[in-house]
Motif scaffolding. Structure first.
Motif, short mmCIF file in Angstrom:
data_model
loop_
_atom_site.label_atom_id
_atom_site.label_comp_id
_atom_site.label_asym_id
_atom_site.label_seq_id
_atom_site.Cartn_x
_atom_site.Cartn_y
_atom_site.Cartn_z
N ASP A 145 12.58 -33.81 -5.26
CA ASP A 145 12.15 -32.63 -6.01
C ASP A 145 11.18 -31.87 -5.13
N ASP A 174 8.59 -28.81 -5.03
CA ASP A 174 7.80 -27.86 -5.81
C ASP A 174 7.38 -26.71 -4.90
N HIS A 179 12.05 -26.49 -7.39
CA HIS A 179 11.35 -26.12 -8.61
C HIS A 179 10.41 -24.96 -8.32
N HIS A 180 10.42 -23.96 -9.18
CA HIS A 180 9.50 -22.82 -9.12
C HIS A 180 9.53 -22.07 -7.79
N HIS A 239 16.16 -25.84 -10.28
CA HIS A 239 15.97 -26.60 -11.52
C HIS A 239 14.98 -25.85 -12.39
N PRO A 281 18.81 -26.48 -16.77
CA PRO A 281 18.29 -27.68 -16.12
C PRO A 281 19.30 -28.80 -16.13
N PRO A 306 12.21 -33.96 -13.77
CA PRO A 306 11.17 -33.99 -12.74
C PRO A 306 10.03 -34.89 -13.17
#
Length: 140
Positions: free
Chosen positions: A49, A51, A83-84, A103, A110, A116
């Motif tokens: 994952d 970020d 993510h983001h 995601h 999602p 996450p």
């Protein structure tokens, strides 16, 4: 002209890693992203994952690093999710047909199979100490 700076933190739990990036991802910093994600795969990480909350800029070289890592992770039987991401990066990802990397971004459903996680969440085994890598700005 000052060089951009990128900071990377890695938190592992079992065969999963959370990579948090801060700063700019471009031609001068994508190597650290590519190498760090590749190291995750070599370390046996199968769910990565990433970020991007505090990433201020990411060009096509950054996207290529994420695509390369996604393929390598898939070959190893895992997955990589972003993510983001900054809105410009999310748009480029969608336009290139690679939205499966995203995601929880608006317009992207999602994936329910693997939610996450955050560092410090209860775990059966200790996580690796976070690592940080910075590409310094000249003069600092």
């Amino acid at each position: 002209m000052p060089f951009p700076q990128l900071t990377l933190y890695r938190h592992d739990r079992h065969s999963r890693a959370l990579i948090t990036l801060a700063g700019e991802i471009d031609l001068t910093t994508e190597r650290i992203v590519r190498e760090s994600l590749g190291q995750c795969v070599r370390d046996g990480i199968r769910a990565i994952d990433v970020d991007l909350t505090t990433v201020t800029f990411c060009d096509v070289t950054g996207l290529n690093a994420f695509l390369h890592a996604s393929r390598a992770t898939a070959v190893a039987g895992g997955s990589l999710r972003l993510h983001h991401p900054p809105s410009a990066l999310a748009r480029i990802i969608a336009l290139t047909g690679n939205s499966t990397l995203l995601h929880g971004y608006p317009g992207v459903p999602p994936r329910p199979s693997s939610p996450p996680w955050t560092p410090g969440a209860p775990s059966g085994e200790p996580s690796r100490a976070p690592t940080a890598t910075a590409i310094p700005t000249p003069g600092n």
